[in-house]
Motif scaffolding. Structure first.
Motif, mmCIF file in Angstrom:
data_model
loop_
_atom_site.group_PDB
_atom_site.id
_atom_site.type_symbol
_atom_site.label_atom_id
_atom_site.label_comp_id
_atom_site.label_asym_id
_atom_site.label_seq_id
_atom_site.Cartn_x
_atom_site.Cartn_y
_atom_site.Cartn_z
ATOM 1 N N CYS A 193 14.653 3.002 -1.278
ATOM 2 C CA CYS A 193 14.345 2.489 0.295
ATOM 3 C C CYS A 193 13.243 1.893 0.541
ATOM 4 O O CYS A 193 13.457 0.717 1.122
ATOM 5 N N LEU A 194 12.110 1.768 -0.553
ATOM 6 C CA LEU A 194 10.588 1.262 -0.796
ATOM 7 C C LEU A 194 11.280 -0.471 -1.168
ATOM 8 O O LEU A 194 11.156 -1.781 -0.484
ATOM 9 N N GLU A 247 6.617 9.482 -12.260
ATOM 10 C CA GLU A 247 7.887 9.175 -13.352
ATOM 11 C C GLU A 247 9.208 8.857 -12.282
ATOM 12 O O GLU A 247 10.065 7.843 -12.672
ATOM 13 N N ARG A 289 2.358 8.672 -6.479
ATOM 14 C CA ARG A 289 2.981 10.181 -5.817
ATOM 15 C C ARG A 289 3.804 11.510 -6.689
ATOM 16 O O ARG A 289 3.886 12.366 -7.084
ATOM 17 N N PHE A 290 4.768 9.986 -7.171
ATOM 18 C CA PHE A 290 5.942 10.389 -7.488
ATOM 19 C C PHE A 290 5.331 9.237 -9.587
ATOM 20 O O PHE A 290 6.881 7.868 -8.912
ATOM 21 N N LEU A 306 1.158 3.994 -2.916
ATOM 22 C CA LEU A 306 0.432 5.256 -2.211
ATOM 23 C C LEU A 306 1.657 6.221 -3.166
ATOM 24 O O LEU A 306 1.810 7.351 -3.855
ATOM 25 N N CYS A 307 3.446 5.470 -3.198
ATOM 26 C CA CYS A 307 4.346 6.548 -3.413
ATOM 27 C C CYS A 307 4.500 6.826 -4.773
ATOM 28 O O CYS A 307 4.577 7.996 -5.169
ATOM 29 N N ILE A 365 13.278 7.476 -2.695
ATOM 30 C CA ILE A 365 12.032 6.652 -2.157
ATOM 31 C C ILE A 365 11.927 5.283 -2.694
ATOM 32 O O ILE A 365 11.830 4.492 -1.424
ATOM 33 N N PHE A 377 13.353 -2.658 1.288
ATOM 34 C CA PHE A 377 12.776 -3.015 2.489
ATOM 35 C C PHE A 377 11.696 -4.262 2.444
ATOM 36 O O PHE A 377 12.326 -5.205 2.704
ATOM 37 N N ALA A 387 1.024 -1.287 -0.181
ATOM 38 C CA ALA A 387 0.051 0.170 -0.302
ATOM 39 C C ALA A 387 0.974 1.248 -0.298
ATOM 40 O O ALA A 387 0.728 2.559 -0.920
ATOM 41 N N ALA A 388 1.578 1.193 1.150
ATOM 42 C CA ALA A 388 2.556 2.744 0.973
ATOM 43 C C ALA A 388 3.054 3.078 -0.449
ATOM 44 O O ALA A 388 3.579 3.954 -1.528
ATOM 45 N N PRO A 398 20.273 4.275 -1.033
ATOM 46 C CA PRO A 398 20.367 5.366 -0.036
ATOM 47 C C PRO A 398 21.049 5.664 1.653
ATOM 48 O O PRO A 398 21.154 4.091 2.132
ATOM 49 N N ALA A 399 21.482 6.508 1.329
ATOM 50 C CA ALA A 399 21.996 6.837 2.927
ATOM 51 C C ALA A 399 23.503 6.022 2.627
ATOM 52 O O ALA A 399 24.215 6.314 4.173
ATOM 53 N N GLN A 424 13.041 11.994 -5.312
ATOM 54 C CA GLN A 424 11.940 11.001 -5.047
ATOM 55 C C GLN A 424 12.278 8.617 -6.003
ATOM 56 O O GLN A 424 11.897 8.638 -4.936
ATOM 57 N N PRO A 476 16.414 15.396 -11.593
ATOM 58 C CA PRO A 476 15.168 17.080 -11.304
ATOM 59 C C PRO A 476 14.246 14.665 -10.092
ATOM 60 O O PRO A 476 14.861 15.606 -8.926
#
Lengths: 307, 213, 546
Positions: free
Chosen positions: B145-146, B51, B48-49, B44-45, B142, B149, B40-41, B126-127, B139, B135
């Motif tokens: 990261c997902l 591209e 939102r993003f 949803l992401c 993110i 995970f 779900a996360a 990431p990190a 995003q 650009p």
């Protein structure tokens, strides 16, 4: 019943609904408590009450106390929703007062450029619309005397409206935990007679918000790209607010406050069709109150006669 | 005849088997909810993003991903046949099949390990090592990261499954199971099928959608 | 302190002075026999000890808060210390006391007994659940020792992910781990109830406590994974600084609220359903009648469990969610109140034509019914969006949920502890002290929390350690009540512990109650029943027997 004044047009109606629910609840509480008490005394061990078992069906009683509460609840729900819908629809023709919340203060900007911190001066009897955003975490704008509350979010604009019906000074509280000095993030809402309010506005007039925005537009170099005479292919921002903007991914978006805010702070989120994603972000370089000034300026850049 | 006695809290073997099956299905429903929130996360992401996420998908290795999908599907088939073997009274073939399933699981993990290594070299972690610019770099972070995970959480489940299957292989070899009693094996196979099904969702969601756009 | 058995309102079966030689308490005395036990009864006691510790830890935090709130200027602690205190209070009370309290102690002990089983379906998993609970608890204590966390138990973003300077990660890990304890306990109970009922114990012959354990287990199993993943995402965001919930990077803080409340609203039903089950047992035993409307009571439990998943948005009416979403969540929140209302009416009707005695368990149960009803009715005020706009985030909400969780769940928990104390320990407690404590608790509770309704109504926001002076009188009343309430919680600790050594021994069924748990000795043998009973009738058939 309480010492809270009814200082907005909502307050009386909210209190009326509350008192009605209180009366209904009191009836239920007294009824149930009385029944428990009566049964407890009458049927206590050792009393000579009649305990013969009847074989009457109980479905009727059970359905009754299932359906009657259900209908009452639906009725209360309907009443509450009609009031809530009224409270949730701000009159958009009203010029808004901008509020920026940050840890741990409220910054208020009136359209005429008057700025306040932790106070909000208002005129009696006129609808006021607040457009609010946060600089950091979630806060909540709460005026108990008006019976209004609205969370204030970072990265978004939320709106709150009311019509102050009683002159006076009322508490403003932050009602969403926001860190160390959450409990000290309060202020005052001062409702004045229209004449006194006009005098106050004049006495505190600063540069008109749109004019502040115009100065920022030049100082931050926006006109370096967004001027039609610049060498850079950037959207012309004339007549932008309220228009429909086609985006590079094929969708369309309405250019409201949220879109303008994100175009400045998160320019790569929605790229206008036909343009390259070269605009730098101003996130961290300017504050939310500066963004509001820029938006006020952009709103003012329209052809005469159009809203 | 199986030498494993019924556990003392149960009245008989039938009750024990019923309990084990219901327990495993209940556990599976919690796993579906775990992964469900992550999906779900992610969805949803993605909305939102779009591209940035599509670009992230393009950075994933679809060849290795496809191979991993094939490996898991085959392994599920093998363990199902193994259970069938035991139900029919077999033991030797079943042992080999279960071991092969575990081996394929290790194969899956190895391939995915290669994916992680190459993503590290490409600067997509990431990190730790993230060298993307442009650009949509933020995003896409993110997305990654997902990605780590979800695939990492799935990989943890695969690892647990491999260990469980190796234990089951040993027990089958030792003769712990027979036609009447092989509940632990059945439950382990069920768990492995769950691991497989979760991947069936992960693969298109992360590797395929938007890739060719 | 002398105990006169004649004080007991029921004619008790006086056991001999010798302990039952085969009770579960005698199967090994060393620490190792307890820490490696598979016996559900011992695991229940392990949980009881742990949650009692956390209850008093969270209670200490509450005491500090009430002390601070006596004066409007807050001189006892700094703002930061207060914020950490109320966060600790919330985290500990919700996850380390309320959620496990009845299911992990009374549920673990009684469930197999009530259905005629020898243990739960997966005893080793049961012990593992306890170790998970302890591990989670250690992380929370570690967080406290390292300086605490100040985000509130609700961890709203972006404050918790991007702005708080406190030990968010430690608490998040601790709660993540204890969530698994919840999930595994629920799984164990669901399988036990489905697969291990004694012969003749059909679904509609189950005691309502068992039904409430079933309902709460469904919610624990389906809701807690959502919490786990939400906490994991917060941890990810805090560690790596990505933007799932952070608007500065394009994320959405409301997404966190939806995920969080999707679990945390069902969580409150995890906290109340078991209490409702206990109340049904206590009332039927004290009234010596069957429950009024058994079927409706069962369907209400299931209804609350299901509809409870659909109402989470009522925590977000002013959050910036759409007006239409608020409307939907409002009507659903009204609907979920109906089954609770049915239960209150049915408990009251059960008293009709009963033969009522007022021992301590019954006093706790009646207190539960009254206080739960008051708390539940105020929930309706909050379900009405137009009122919630004014009342949310004020002390009105604080009073509402404390009426239900403390006036409701804690009183039911204590009532259950008293009722089953003879069964669990083989001893009788002092009725006089117990009744006294129950009455003091009822008054102390109301004095503490009723003023908070008024405070909220007058506009005092929550999570404030300083406040305008006009709120002082009500705050002082509330703090005075808290002192009385604190004493009333210490009393049971004292006389119950005392009874372990000096209380008279209990027979198998000192209350002459129905229910399979009373058909075995007090305390029960390791495998519960010498012979698994066969069930031929439904629950609470007091009327039928002479």
């Amino acid at each position: 019943m309480s010492s809270l004044p009814q200082a907005s047009s909502f307050a009386g109606q909210v209190d009326y609904l509350f008192d009605a629910m209180l009366a209904l609840s009191a009836v239920v509480v007294i009824g149930v408590f009385a029944a428990i008490l009566w049964f407890a005394v009458k049927y206590r061990h050792g009393s000579r009450a009649d305990r013969s078992r009847s074989s009457r069906r109980t479905l009727g009683i059970e359905l009754a106390w299932t359906l009657i509460p259900l209908f009452l609840f639906v009725g209360i729900f309907a009443w509450s929703i009609s009031l809530f819908a009224y409270m949730s629809r701000p009159p958009i023709e009203t010029v808004p007062v901008y509020v920026v919340a940050k840890q741990w203060m409220w910054k208020v900007q009136h359209p005429g450029g008057q700025r306040e911190i932790n106070t909000l001066h208002l005129a009696l009897g006129q609808p006021t619309r607040l457009v609010m955003t946060s600089q950091d975490v979630i806060h909540s704008f709460y005026v108990p005397a008006f019976r209004v509350k609205q969370d204030v979010l970072p990265g978004r604009y939320t709106q709150l409206w009311f019509n102050a019906t009683r002159a006076g000074t009322y508490n403003l509280f932050c009602a969403e935990f926001c860190g160390t000095d959450h409990a000290r993030m309060g202020g005052l809402v001062i409702v004045m007679q229209p004449k006194d309010y006009a005098n106050w506005l004049e006495a505190h007039a600063g540069t008109d918000l749109a004019a502040q925005g115009a100065a920022l537009f030049r100082r931050l170099g926006c006109s370096g790209c967004h001027d039609p005479q610049s060498g850079v292919h950037a959207p012309d921002l004339y007549d932008l607010y309220g228009s429909t903007v086609p985006l590079s991914d094929g969708t369309q978006v309405r250019a409201d406050e949220r879109y303008l805010h994100d175009s400045i702070m998160l320019p790569n989120k929605e790229i206008a069709a036909g343009y390259a994603p070269v605009m730098p972000s101003y996130q961290g370089r300017i504050g939310e109150d500066d963004v509001l000034a820029l938006i006020a300026y952009l709103k003012s850049r329209h052809a005469a006669g159009s809203p | 005849m199986s030498t494993t006695p019924t556990a003392v809290q149960f009245d008989d073997a039938v009750q024990q088997r019923e309990a084990a099956t219901l327990g495993m299905w209940t556990f599976i429903s919690t796993e579906i909810l775990f992964f469900g929130v992550l999906f779900a996360a992610y969805t949803l992401c993605r909305t939102r993003f779009p591209e940035a996420f599509a670009e992230g998908s393009r950075h994933t290795d679809v060849l290795l991903g496809t191979a991993e999908t094939a490996v898991l599907l085959i392994s599920s088939c093998l363990v199902a046949v193994a259970v069938r073997e035991v139900q029919l009274g077999g033991q030797r073939i079943a042992t080999w099949l279960i071991a092969a399933t575990a081996a394929l699981g290790v194969c899956f993990l190895t391939m995915h390990g290669f994916e992680y290594v190459s993503e590290y070299h490409e600067g997509l972690v990431p990190a730790i090592r993230y060298t993307q610019s442009g650009p949509s770099a933020g995003q896409m972070e993110i997305f990654f990261c997902l990605y780590y995970f979800i695939t990492g959480f799935h990989g943890l489940h695969v690892t647990i499954g491999v260990i469980v299957l190796l234990v089951m292989a040993r027990r089958t070899h030792r003769g712990d199971f027979d036609q009447d009693y092989h509940t632990p094996l059945e439950m382990s196979a069920l768990y492995w099928h769950l691991v497989d099904i979760v991947w069936i969702f992960v693969f298109p969601l992360i590797y395929l959608i938007g890739r060719s756009g | 302190m002398s105990v006169n058995v004649a004080d007991s309102p029921f004619p008790t079966e006086q056991g001999t002075d010798e302990p039952n030689p085969e009770s579960y308490l005698d199967a090994g005395y060393g620490l190792r026999s307890w820490l490696t036990t598979h016996d559900h009864k011992r695991i229940a006691i392990l949980y009881a000890l742990a949650i009692t510790f956390f209850f008093f830890a969270g209670g200490l935090a509450a005491a500090l808060m009430r002390l601070e709130l006596i004066s409007p200027n807050g001189s006892l602690m700094s703002a930061e210390a207060y914020n950490k205190t109320f966060t600790f209070h919330g985290v500990v009370m919700v996850w380390f006391f309320l959620i496990p309290s009845i299911p992990a102690t009374l549920g673990n002990f009684l469930l197999p007994l009530m259905i005629g089983a020898r243990d739960v379906a997966f005893p080793r998993l049961n012990l593992f659940s306890w170790y998970l609970y302890i591990t989670g608890g250690l992380f929370t204590i570690a967080c406290l020792l390292f300086g605490g966390v100040d985000t509130g138990w609700t961890f709203y973003t972006p404050f918790s992910t991007m702005f708080s300077n406190s030990n968010v990660m430690l608490t998040v890990v601790g709660v993540f781990i204890v969530g698994f304890s919840s999930i595994l306990t629920g799984l164990n109970f669901i399988v036990t109830i489905h697969a291990m009922r004694a012969h003749g114990m059909t679904w509609f012959r189950l005691p309502l406590f068992v039904w409430s354990m079933y309902g709460v287990s469904l919610v624990m199993v389906l809701a807690t994974p959502v919490l786990a993943m939400t906490l994991a995402l917060i941890g990810l965001e805090r560690l790596l600084g990505v933007g799932i919930f952070d608007p500065a990077l394009g994320g959405d803080p409301l997404l966190f609220q939806h995920f969080f409340w999707f679990y945390s609203h069902p969580a409150v039903y995890i906290m109340i359903l078991p209490a409702m089950g206990v109340a049904s047992e206590l009332i039927t035993a004290a009234v010596r009648r069957r429950i009024f409307g058994y079927s409706f009571m069962v369907y209400s439990i299931l209804g609350i469990a299901v509809i409870g998943f659909l109402v989470w948005g009522h925590h977000m009416f002013v959050s910036g969610q759409s007006m239409y979403a608020s409307i939907v969540f409002s009507i659903l929140s009204f609907i979920v109140a109906v089954p609770s209302a049915i239960k209150v009416f049915n408990w009251t009707a059960t008293l009709y034509k009963g033969d009522i005695t007022f021992g301590a368990p019954m006093l706790y149960a009646l207190g539960f019914v009254g206080l739960f009803m008051l708390g539940g009715l105020t929930g309706l005020f909050l379900a009405a969006t137009a009122l919630d706009v004014n009342l949310t985030d004020t002390y009105f909400v604080v009073a509402h949920f404390h009426y239900i969780m403390v006036g409701g769940s804690v009183m039911a928990y204590l009532g259950g502890i008293h009722f089953w104390w003879p069964k669990i320990t083989g001893r009788l407690y002092s009725e006089a002290w117990a009744r006294f404590a129950a009455i003091v608790m009822f008054f102390g509770f109301n004095l503490t929390f009723f003023p908070q309704y008024l405070l909220g109504y007058e506009g005092m926001p929550r999570r404030y350690h300083v406040y305008p002076p006009q709120f002082q009188v009500l705050n002082v009343l509330s703090s005075a009540g808290a002192t009385i309430l604190a004493v009333s919680y210490l009393l049971p600790l004292a006389y119950l512990l005392w009874s372990l050594r000096y209380g008279p021994r209990a027979g198998a069924n000192p209350w002459r109650a129905k229910g399979l748990e009373w058909q075995t000795s007090s305390p029960p043998p390791v495998h519960n029943f010498d012979q698994t009973p066969t069930v031929t009738e439904g629950p609470y058939l007091y009327d039928e027997s002479p």
